[in-house]
Design an enzyme around this catalytic site. Structure first.
Site, PDB file in Angstrom:
ATOM      1  N   LYS A 101      18.514 -38.965  19.650  1.00  0.00           N
ATOM      2  CA  LYS A 101      19.706 -38.484  20.366  1.00  0.00           C
ATOM      3  C   LYS A 101      19.381 -38.290  21.841  1.00  0.00           C
ATOM      4  O   LYS A 101      18.236 -38.070  22.214  1.00  0.00           O
ATOM      5  CB  LYS A 101      20.126 -37.116  19.795  1.00  0.00           C
ATOM      6  CG  LYS A 101      20.753 -37.161  18.418  1.00  0.00           C
ATOM      7  CD  LYS A 101      21.126 -35.752  17.967  1.00  0.00           C
ATOM      8  CE  LYS A 101      21.753 -35.755  16.587  1.00  0.00           C
ATOM      9  NZ  LYS A 101      23.072 -36.425  16.519  1.00  0.00           N
TER      10      LYS A 101
ATOM     11  N   ARG B 222      24.039 -37.800   5.277  1.00  0.00           N
ATOM     12  CA  ARG B 222      24.535 -38.470   4.070  1.00  0.00           C
ATOM     13  C   ARG B 222      23.377 -38.908   3.178  1.00  0.00           C
ATOM     14  O   ARG B 222      23.540 -39.005   1.962  1.00  0.00           O
ATOM     15  CB  ARG B 222      25.417 -39.663   4.479  1.00  0.00           C
ATOM     16  CG  ARG B 222      24.714 -40.676   5.338  1.00  0.00           C
ATOM     17  CD  ARG B 222      25.687 -41.556   6.115  1.00  0.00           C
ATOM     18  NE  ARG B 222      26.359 -40.827   7.208  1.00  0.00           N
ATOM     19  CZ  ARG B 222      27.277 -41.349   8.013  1.00  0.00           C
ATOM     20  NH1 ARG B 222      27.654 -42.608   7.841  1.00  0.00           N
ATOM     21  NH2 ARG B 222      27.824 -40.635   8.972  1.00  0.00           N
TER      22      ARG B 222
HETATM   23  N1  BES Z   1      24.251 -33.797  12.834  1.00  0.00           N
HETATM   24  C1  BES Z   1      24.953 -34.897  13.364  1.00  0.00           C
HETATM   25  C2  BES Z   1      26.443 -34.641  13.526  1.00  0.00           C
HETATM   26  C3  BES Z   1      26.842 -33.632  14.560  1.00  0.00           C
HETATM   27  C4  BES Z   1      27.118 -34.019  15.849  1.00  0.00           C
HETATM   28  C5  BES Z   1      27.000 -32.307  14.237  1.00  0.00           C
HETATM   29  C6  BES Z   1      27.509 -33.115  16.785  1.00  0.00           C
HETATM   30  C7  BES Z   1      27.405 -31.382  15.167  1.00  0.00           C
HETATM   31  C8  BES Z   1      27.665 -31.785  16.454  1.00  0.00           C
HETATM   32  C9  BES Z   1      24.799 -36.094  12.439  1.00  0.00           C
HETATM   33  O1  BES Z   1      23.606 -36.190  11.759  1.00  0.00           O
HETATM   34  C10 BES Z   1      24.896 -37.325  13.278  1.00  0.00           C
HETATM   35  O2  BES Z   1      24.030 -37.538  14.074  1.00  0.00           O
HETATM   36  N2  BES Z   1      25.962 -38.078  13.070  1.00  0.00           N
HETATM   37  C11 BES Z   1      26.190 -39.281  13.780  1.00  0.00           C
HETATM   38  C12 BES Z   1      26.607 -40.317  12.775  1.00  0.00           C
HETATM   39  C13 BES Z   1      26.562 -41.712  13.293  1.00  0.00           C
HETATM   40  C14 BES Z   1      25.151 -42.133  13.604  1.00  0.00           C
HETATM   41  C15 BES Z   1      27.182 -42.615  12.247  1.00  0.00           C
HETATM   42  C16 BES Z   1      27.275 -39.052  14.814  1.00  0.00           C
HETATM   43  O3  BES Z   1      28.189 -38.250  14.554  1.00  0.00           O
HETATM   44  O4  BES Z   1      27.190 -39.609  15.881  1.00  0.00           O
HETATM   45 MN    MN Z   2      22.106 -37.157  12.844  1.00  0.00          MN
END
Ligand code: BES
Ligand code: MN
Ligand code: ZN
Length: 536
Positions: A307, A381
């Site tokens: 990230k 997931r």
């Molecule tokens: N933990 C994150 C989702 C999240 C984002 C929670 C912001 C709280 C605030 C999750 O694991 C994630 O990174 N999701 C990705 C999914 C994508 C790679 C399909 C996302 O939301 O960008």
């Molecule tokens: Mn994630």
């Protein structure tokens, strides 16, 4: 001789693979915390038929001008006249949560007036209590709440809210913390014994569970990691009747074939865990348990699909779903609710190191399905895939609800007004929506469109872990649904937009503890949903 050598070799490999403490060998290397979290204070709550002598803070909850009369037993004639003048001068509207703080009246340090509005909804009353609790945190000494005229339920709800609002998250601040000495709270009501019973049998347990859950999300990831999450759960449930705790470590998960959560955990020094908390209360209905499964990523760096730096630290809260499901069972068990429920916390840290899974890797989940990892940041997931496979294979669930900070996309869809709800079973979705409505943790149902199956198809495996479509929250939900049979009533709740955020009038910055009250209500009120082909 050769055969013997081969045998010895196999034995040694076997030992490495199944050494009981294989994951204990991956030791913590220097992430020791030398800081000590400051202890939390809470006010002791008592209910009484008459107000103690004027001292400390008096709280007057008022729904209309006439209510002052009903609450007036706590006030002298002079005090009442002064309050009446102040209310008029401030043009107080009596709207829910509106407040007015007065000093220098009679023997009170402070008189706080809070509007009740027209509503008698328990959720709003609790929230008003939380606003009060938060307001009064900087106040030394005792608090008297003049709740005469309110029902026992309302008085108990107000007290519960106060406990929830007293929460603070500045554990590690060593300066600028005002040294308050929180005094007791006396709630004055015509029905003190009844209110006390309600509070002791349910409210107090909710207050404790909410704080426990919020602590876990607010604590940094060098303090809360899979093993320490488990330890905190074990400590919280110590001595609670009807509870059984089971912990799967890495070798145990290997034996069960949980390749998905093991894959996510590989890139971290902190080994993953699957925590299973069963609670069966006296008088619980026959049949299988309601299973609540939570995403427990104790830190989500994104892994190799790392990230950006901005706000990455907030990803210490990515275990909020796991905390909420365990917290709900904590509230239910501490209040001896007559229910049969299991919480599963799928705990792992998502980190990028030489052992981490890569984009393109293929993992096999416990139910045998193979997953092509397109993006290592879609890890929630993956851990839930094994949690739900386990529930289906081992727990004969009546219904399964998973809770996860799964996608940023759910905020795009719903802002921060509703968590996202997905289900193929209308009767289950309706009950969850109703519970959310009742406790003030609202859910909005979103579709599980059949096109998501196509989005999640891999060319080399059964599934891939990200979709091509714009419906990011929906494709994530669809993926998770592949790990529970279509006949089992199942719902997925995406709380990524609700779990954590800025301070507001009822909570400090950080965790909202979202889901504890919702799930507690849902499990208590649950009406069996028939198994079978879903409606959609
Ligand atoms: N933990 C994150 C989702 C999240 C984002 C929670 C912001 C709280 C605030 C999750 O694991 C994630 O990174 N999701 C990705 C999914 C994508 C790679 C399909 C996302 O939301 O960008
Ligand atoms: Mn994630
Ligand atoms: Zn995540």
């Amino acid at each position: 001789m050769q055969r013997l050598g081969l045998l010895a070799c196999v034995a040694v490999i076997g030992l490495i693979a199944y050494a009981p403490d294989a994951d204990a060998q991956r030791r913590d290397r220097g992430t020791v915390v030398f800081t000590q979290a400051a202890p939390q204070q809470t006010r002791a709550v008592v209910f009484a038929a008459t107000a103690p002598a004027a001292a400390g803070t008096l709280v007057l909850p008022l729904g209309a001008a006439g209510d002052l009369e009903a609450r007036a037993a706590a006030l002298s004639a002079d005090e009442r006249a002064a309050v009446t003048r102040a209310l008029a001068a401030a043009e107080f509207s009596y709207g829910a949560r509106q407040s007015l703080s007065l000093r220098g009246i009679g023997g009170w340090n402070r008189i706080v007036i809070v509007g009740l509005g027209e509503t008698t909804s328990m959720a709003v009353l609790q929230n008003i209590g939380a606003v009060l609790g938060r307001m009064l945190m900087e106040e030394n000494g005792a608090v008297v709440v003049a709740a005469t005229g309110l029902s026992a339920e309302q008085a108990a709800e107000l007290a519960t809210g106060m406990g929830i609002g007293e929460y603070r998250s500045d554990f590690y601040r060593t300066s600028g913390r005002e040294e308050t000495e929180l005094g007791g709270a006396t709630i004055v009501t015509e029905t003190p014994a009844q209110a006390q019973d309600l509070y002791a049998s349910r409210g107090r347990a909710l207050v404790g569970a909410m704080a426990w859950v919020r602590d876990l999300s607010n604590e940094p990831a060098n303090v809360v990691y899979p093993e320490s999450f488990v330890q905190r759960a074990q400590a919280a449930f110590r001595g609670v009747e009807g509870v059984q705790i089971q912990v799967l470590n890495v070798p145990a998960m290997q034996r069960l074939g949980m390749g998905a959560i093991l894959g996510v955990g590989r890139g971290s020094e902190r080994p993953p865990r699957m925590l299973i908390v069963r609670y069966r209360g006296q008088g619980a209905p026959e049949g299988g348990p309601i299973v609540l499964a939570g995403k427990g990523i104790t830190f989500d760096s994104g892994g190799i699909s790392i990230k950006p730096a901005e706000n990455m630290g907030d990803m210490k809260m990515d275990m909020s779903g796991a905390a909420s499901v365990v917290g709900a069972v904590l509230a239910l068990s501490r209040s001896r609710a007559p229910v049969n429920v299991v919480a599963i916390a799928a705990l792992a840290e998502n980190m990028p190191d030489g052992a981490a899974i890569r984009p393109g890797d293929v993992l096999t989940a416990m139910n045998g399905k193979t997953i092509e990892v397109i993006n290592t940041d879609a890890e929630g997931r993956l851990v839930l895939a094994d949690a739900l496979s386990y529930a289906e294979a081992r727990l004969s669930p009546e219904a399964v609800v998973d809770v996860a900070t799964l996608t940023g996309a759910v905020r795009g869809a719903l802002g921060d007004d509703y968590a996202g709800l997905f289900s193929r079973h209308d009767a289950l979705a309706d009950q969850l929506e109703a519970a959310g409505e009742a406790v003030g943790e609202p859910l909005w149902r979103l579709p599980l469109h059949e096109s998501y199956a196509e989005d999640m198809r891999s060319t080399i495996a059964d599934l891939r872990n990200t979709g091509g479509s714009g419906a990011g929250a929906g494709t994530g939900a669809h993926f998770i649904g592949e790990f529970v049979s279509r006949e089992t009533p199942w719902a997925h709740i995406d709380i990524a937009n609700m779990a954590y955020g800025a301070a507001n009038d009822w909570k400090p910055a950080g965790s909202a503890g979202f889901g504890v009250r919702l799930l507690e209500r849902f499990v208590r009120d649950y009406q069996p949903v028939p198994r079978g082909e879903p409606e959609n």
